[in-house]
Design a protein around this motif. Sequence first.
Motif, PDB file in Angstrom:
ATOM      1  N   VAL A  73       0.845  -1.194   0.000  1.00 12.71           N
ATOM      2  CA  VAL A  73       0.000   0.000   0.000  1.00 12.71           C
ATOM      3  C   VAL A  73       0.880   1.244   0.000  1.00 12.71           C
ATOM      4  O   VAL A  73       1.783   1.377   0.824  1.00 12.71           O
ATOM      5  N   ARG A  74       0.603   2.146  -0.921  1.00  6.34           N
ATOM      6  CA  ARG A  74       1.362   3.393  -0.999  1.00  6.34           C
ATOM      7  C   ARG A  74       0.585   4.541  -0.363  1.00  6.34           C
ATOM      8  O   ARG A  74       1.095   5.230   0.511  1.00  6.34           O
ATOM      9  N   ASN A  75      -0.620   4.763  -0.847  1.00  7.40           N
ATOM     10  CA  ASN A  75      -1.492   5.811  -0.317  1.00  7.40           C
ATOM     11  C   ASN A  75      -2.866   5.201  -0.065  1.00  7.40           C
ATOM     12  O   ASN A  75      -3.694   5.127  -0.978  1.00  7.40           O
ATOM     13  N   PRO A  76      -3.101   4.741   1.160  1.00  6.05           N
ATOM     14  CA  PRO A  76      -4.344   4.015   1.438  1.00  6.05           C
ATOM     15  C   PRO A  76      -5.599   4.845   1.201  1.00  6.05           C
ATOM     16  O   PRO A  76      -5.656   6.020   1.546  1.00  6.05           O
ATOM     17  N   ASP A  77      -6.583   4.203   0.588  1.00  4.52           N
ATOM     18  CA  ASP A  77      -7.907   4.811   0.460  1.00  4.52           C
ATOM     19  C   ASP A  77      -8.617   4.771   1.805  1.00  4.52           C
ATOM     20  O   ASP A  77      -9.448   5.626   2.108  1.00  4.52           O
ATOM     21  N   ILE A  78      -8.280   3.745   2.598  1.00  2.83           N
ATOM     22  CA  ILE A  78      -8.856   3.568   3.928  1.00  2.83           C
ATOM     23  C   ILE A  78      -7.715   3.330   4.909  1.00  2.83           C
ATOM     24  O   ILE A  78      -6.937   2.385   4.753  1.00  2.83           O
ATOM     25  N   LEU A  79      -7.600   4.195   5.906  1.00  2.00           N
ATOM     26  CA  LEU A  79      -6.581   4.050   6.949  1.00  2.00           C
ATOM     27  C   LEU A  79      -7.291   3.788   8.267  1.00  2.00           C
ATOM     28  O   LEU A  79      -8.085   4.607   8.728  1.00  2.00           O
ATOM     29  N   VAL A  80      -7.021   2.620   8.851  1.00  4.59           N
ATOM     30  CA  VAL A  80      -7.647   2.219  10.110  1.00  4.59           C
ATOM     31  C   VAL A  80      -6.586   2.261  11.203  1.00  4.59           C
ATOM     32  O   VAL A  80      -5.581   1.544  11.121  1.00  4.59           O
ATOM     33  N   CYS A  81      -6.801   3.087  12.218  1.00 10.95           N
ATOM     34  CA  CYS A  81      -5.807   3.258  13.281  1.00 10.95           C
ATOM     35  C   CYS A  81      -6.374   2.819  14.625  1.00 10.95           C
ATOM     36  O   CYS A  81      -7.357   3.381  15.106  1.00 10.95           O
ATOM     37  N   MET A  82      -5.710   1.830  15.238  1.00  9.64           N
ATOM     38  CA  MET A  82      -6.118   1.341  16.548  1.00  9.64           C
ATOM     39  C   MET A  82      -5.087   1.673  17.619  1.00  9.64           C
ATOM     40  O   MET A  82      -5.162   1.171  18.736  1.00  9.64           O
ATOM     41  N   SER A  83      -4.128   2.536  17.279  1.00  8.10           N
ATOM     42  CA  SER A  83      -3.152   3.012  18.261  1.00  8.10           C
ATOM     43  C   SER A  83      -2.663   4.389  17.846  1.00  8.10           C
ATOM     44  O   SER A  83      -2.663   4.729  16.654  1.00  8.10           O
ATOM     45  N   GLN A  84      -2.246   5.173  18.820  1.00 10.04           N
ATOM     46  CA  GLN A  84      -1.714   6.505  18.543  1.00 10.04           C
ATOM     47  C   GLN A  84      -0.437   6.410  17.715  1.00 10.04           C
ATOM     48  O   GLN A  84      -0.204   7.208  16.809  1.00 10.04           O
ATOM     49  N   MET A  85       0.375   5.412  18.030  1.00  9.93           N
ATOM     50  CA  MET A  85       1.635   5.224  17.315  1.00  9.93           C
ATOM     51  C   MET A  85       1.393   4.994  15.826  1.00  9.93           C
ATOM     52  O   MET A  85       2.056   5.583  14.970  1.00  9.93           O
ATOM     53  N   GLY A  86       0.424   4.139  15.522  1.00 12.37           N
ATOM     54  CA  GLY A  86       0.121   3.855  14.129  1.00 12.37           C
ATOM     55  C   GLY A  86      -0.434   5.065  13.405  1.00 12.37           C
ATOM     56  O   GLY A  86      -0.101   5.332  12.251  1.00 12.37           O
ATOM     57  N   TYR A  87      -1.282   5.815  14.104  1.00 10.81           N
ATOM     58  CA  TYR A  87      -1.862   7.026  13.521  1.00 10.81           C
ATOM     59  C   TYR A  87      -0.773   8.033  13.169  1.00 10.81           C
ATOM     60  O   TYR A  87      -0.743   8.582  12.065  1.00 10.81           O
ATOM     61  N   GLU A  88       0.137   8.264  14.088  1.00  3.46           N
ATOM     62  CA  GLU A  88       1.189   9.249  13.855  1.00  3.46           C
ATOM     63  C   GLU A  88       2.160   8.801  12.766  1.00  3.46           C
ATOM     64  O   GLU A  88       2.706   9.625  12.031  1.00  3.46           O
ATOM     65  N   LYS A  89       2.346   7.503  12.639  1.00  2.00           N
ATOM     66  CA  LYS A  89       3.295   6.982  11.654  1.00  2.00           C
ATOM     67  C   LYS A  89       2.745   7.000  10.236  1.00  2.00           C
ATOM     68  O   LYS A  89       3.491   7.234   9.274  1.00  2.00           O
TER      69      LYS A  89
END
Length: 201
Positions: A73-89
């Motif tokens: 995945v380069r530029n996700p159409d759907i980004l699912v974040c279940m942690s702050q770390m993942g969201y920020e990254k």
Amino acid sequence: MDRTTTAELKTEILITGLGGQGIVLAGQVLGTAACLTDHRQSTLTQSYGPEARGGACSAQVIISDKPIHYPYVRNPDILVCMSQMGYEKYRHLLADNGILIIDQDMVRSADSAGGGVFPIPATRIAEELGRKMMANIVMLGFVTSITGAVSLKGMLTSVADSVPKGTQDANIAAFNKGYDFGQALLKARQKKAAAIKGAGA
């Protein structure tokens, strides 16, 4: 055409979280539903941080009507974040018209990053059901409801086939909780949009 409907040619999905949250299983369920029930092409790649449990991890799922030659995945159409770390990254990778889905108790100060934000207290809902580990399944129900990237029938079948025997009913209940939460959120937003439009008429 909406890039997140089942009729779309290709959808890139990135699920992020921490080891132990069932992130990779969530990706497997999505990919299996797309392939075996919806009869589309799908790929899954995964990555882990330095620690399997508690470290950052992600699952990258691509769903397409045609063969997939590049599985990342380069530029996700759907980004699912279940942690702050993942969201920020990963938030900066979200496509311009992408959808950002977050566990609102695990991700704070989320912005749209170029797309709509859809929050759900997935972990809290799972805890209320008595099984915190099913937060990923609650999230899958929500993702299905909000995006339509994979069919409801396909997801229900894939969840039942992917979880340990004896837990199918509990996991389906968790999935339905997430799905219903998404339907309620969409209806509330549609009602609000209609009210704003009516006020401006």
